[in-house]
Design a protein around this motif. Structure first.
Motif, PDB file in Angstrom:
ATOM      1  N   LYS A 101      33.883  94.679   7.628  1.00  0.00           N
ATOM      2  CA  LYS A 101      35.034  95.371   8.213  1.00  0.00           C
ATOM      3  C   LYS A 101      36.314  94.634   7.881  1.00  0.00           C
ATOM      4  O   LYS A 101      36.359  93.416   8.057  1.00  0.00           O
ATOM      5  N   ARG A 113      44.503  99.225  17.709  1.00  0.00           N
ATOM      6  CA  ARG A 113      45.066  98.472  18.835  1.00  0.00           C
ATOM      7  C   ARG A 113      46.052  99.346  19.616  1.00  0.00           C
ATOM      8  O   ARG A 113      46.197  99.184  20.833  1.00  0.00           O
ATOM      9  N   TYR A 142      36.498 107.385  11.040  1.00  0.00           N
ATOM     10  CA  TYR A 142      37.222 108.384  11.829  1.00  0.00           C
ATOM     11  C   TYR A 142      37.236 109.731  11.112  1.00  0.00           C
ATOM     12  O   TYR A 142      37.645 110.729  11.677  1.00  0.00           O
ATOM     13  N   LYS A 158      44.355  86.662  15.449  1.00  0.00           N
ATOM     14  CA  LYS A 158      42.904  86.486  15.608  1.00  0.00           C
ATOM     15  C   LYS A 158      42.311  85.623  14.489  1.00  0.00           C
ATOM     16  O   LYS A 158      41.106  85.670  14.230  1.00  0.00           O
ATOM     17  N   SER A 214      40.778 101.997  11.281  1.00  0.00           N
ATOM     18  CA  SER A 214      41.879 102.877  11.687  1.00  0.00           C
ATOM     19  C   SER A 214      43.016 102.933  10.664  1.00  0.00           C
ATOM     20  O   SER A 214      43.493 104.012  10.322  1.00  0.00           O
TER      21      SER A 214
HETATM   22  C1  PBG Z   1      38.099  94.376  18.524  1.00  0.00           C
HETATM   23  C2  PBG Z   1      37.946  95.508  17.570  1.00  0.00           C
HETATM   24  C3  PBG Z   1      38.912  95.903  16.654  1.00  0.00           C
HETATM   25  C4  PBG Z   1      38.411  97.006  15.985  1.00  0.00           C
HETATM   26  C5  PBG Z   1      37.140  97.266  16.489  1.00  0.00           C
HETATM   27  N1  PBG Z   1      36.861  96.325  17.469  1.00  0.00           N
HETATM   28  C6  PBG Z   1      40.289  95.407  16.406  1.00  0.00           C
HETATM   29  C7  PBG Z   1      40.563  93.991  16.428  1.00  0.00           C
HETATM   30  O1  PBG Z   1      39.728  93.147  16.050  1.00  0.00           O
HETATM   31  O2  PBG Z   1      41.663  93.667  16.865  1.00  0.00           O
HETATM   32  C8  PBG Z   1      39.172  97.737  14.913  1.00  0.00           C
HETATM   33  C9  PBG Z   1      38.681  99.064  14.508  1.00  0.00           C
HETATM   34  C10 PBG Z   1      39.652  99.854  13.722  1.00  0.00           C
HETATM   35  O3  PBG Z   1      40.741  99.396  13.325  1.00  0.00           O
HETATM   36  O4  PBG Z   1      39.342 101.031  13.482  1.00  0.00           O
HETATM   37  N2  PBG Z   1      36.990  93.892  19.154  1.00  0.00           N
END
Ligand code: PBG
Length: 322
Positions: free
Chosen positions: A247, A204, A312, A216, A273
């Motif tokens: 995820k 983010r 990554y 969310k 991330s």
């Molecule tokens: C949002 C989205 C997110 C990630 C990929 N697409 C973050 C969220 O849902 O706020 C996160 C990917 C990551 O943290 O590497 N559509």
């Protein structure tokens, strides 16, 4: 003692004979961040070694990665506030820099597997993945926006569409529109079990896409639940997904295994991330060994049942293996 498991660990050569899981660069998808403009390469502060690239430099980055054997990329755009609005209209503007870059990548490197992201948050002035009304995230009204965005991305030539929004029914809705429009070959990798996680923080930052209010949790899953992942898996399978994604990855290895045991579709996992940055931060302090931690983490995700890993670490892993 008749049984001595240590005999199968006695040397490198014996250990490699009995090794059950192997990881390859071919299993990986490298997420890349795109920004508008040219000649820009800006490191994401909370993700050492990861950059936001303008179109010209992302092409160069992809070329470098191809030389290392990476063949799949997932591109995420970072939009300035000035281009965001409440309906994410920039997401399907055919002239927008994201769609132009996707087109250019496929033109220059037709052989790559190019994946794109479908969700409203990078383009939304509310920072949510769906339309917002009176503080609520609307489901059915959002599907229309997601489908328009998907169509625009398919038209730009992407190989795999990645709906990361967690609205109900979106895979079927997108599949239908793609098929009606002649994009029967465009795949969908659904974010099937996407949890409301603390580990998205650095992402983010990279996109400046944090929600402007609330969280969310009305659309992303509760980290306490696994049965629900089976419901999501059933729906995405029925609705025509080609891959099911879990995820984040590390706190959800059980979910990866659960989906792999229950669905014949290939399972993908997103090593997100925060999972990347935790290793980087502790390695910088000298508290853990970066390379060993990277290898162990990626291997564990594969062992749990993921065929595909979005990470990554892709470029670093590929360089390490060369
Ligand atoms: C949002 C989205 C997110 C990630 C990929 N697409 C973050 C969220 O849902 O706020 C996160 C990917 C990551 O943290 O590497 N559509």
């Amino acid at each position: 003692m008749l049984r001595r498991p240590r005999r199968n660990r006695k040397s490198e050569s014996v250990r490699s004979l009995v090794e059950e899981t192997s990881l390859s660069v071919k299993d990986l998808i490298f997420p890349l961040f795109l920004i508008e403009g040219s000649n820009k390469k800006i490191e994401v502060q909370s993700m050492p070694g990861i950059f936001r690239f303008s179109q010209d430099l992302i092409l160069k980055e992809i070329e470098d990665c191809l030389k290392l054997g990476i063949t799949a990329f997932d591109v995420f755009p970072a939009y300035p506030e000035s281009l965001k609005d409440s309906i994410a209209s920039e997401s399907y503007n055919p002239e927008t820099f994201y769609l132009k870059a996707l087109r250019e990548i496929k033109k220059e490197f037709p052989e790559v597997c190019l994946m794109s992201d479908v969700a409203m948050d990078p383009y939304s002035s509310d920072g949510h993945d769906g339309l917002v009304k009176d503080g609520k995230i609307l489901n059915d009204e959002t599907l229309e926006v997601l489908a328009r965005m998907s169509l625009a991305q398919a038209d730009a030539g992407v190989d795999i569409i990645g709906p990361s929004d967690m609205m109900d029914g979106r895979v079927g809705y997108i599949r239908e529109l793609l098929d009606e429009s002649g994009f029967t070959e465009t795949s969908i990798m659904s974010y099937t079990a996407k949890y409301a996680s603390a580990f998205y923080g650095p992402f983010r930052d990279a996109l400046d896409s944090a929600p402007k209010f609330g969280d969310k949790k009305t659309y992303q899953m509760n980290p306490a639940n696994s049965q629900e992942a089976l419901i999501e898996g059933d729906l995405d399978t029925e609705e025509g997904a080609d891959f099911l994604m879990v995820k984040p990855a590390l706190s959800y290895l059980d979910i990866i295994k659960l989906l792999n045991d229950n669905f014949p579709l290939p399972i993908a996992a997103y090593n997100v991330s925060g999972e990347y940055s935790m290793i980087k931060a502790s390695a910088e302090k000298g508290w853990i060994d970066n390379d060993r931690a990277m290898l162990e983490v990626l291997l564990s995700i594969k062992r749990a049942g993921a065929k595909v890993i979005l990470t990554y670490f892709a470029k670093e892993y590929a360089s390490f293996m060369k």
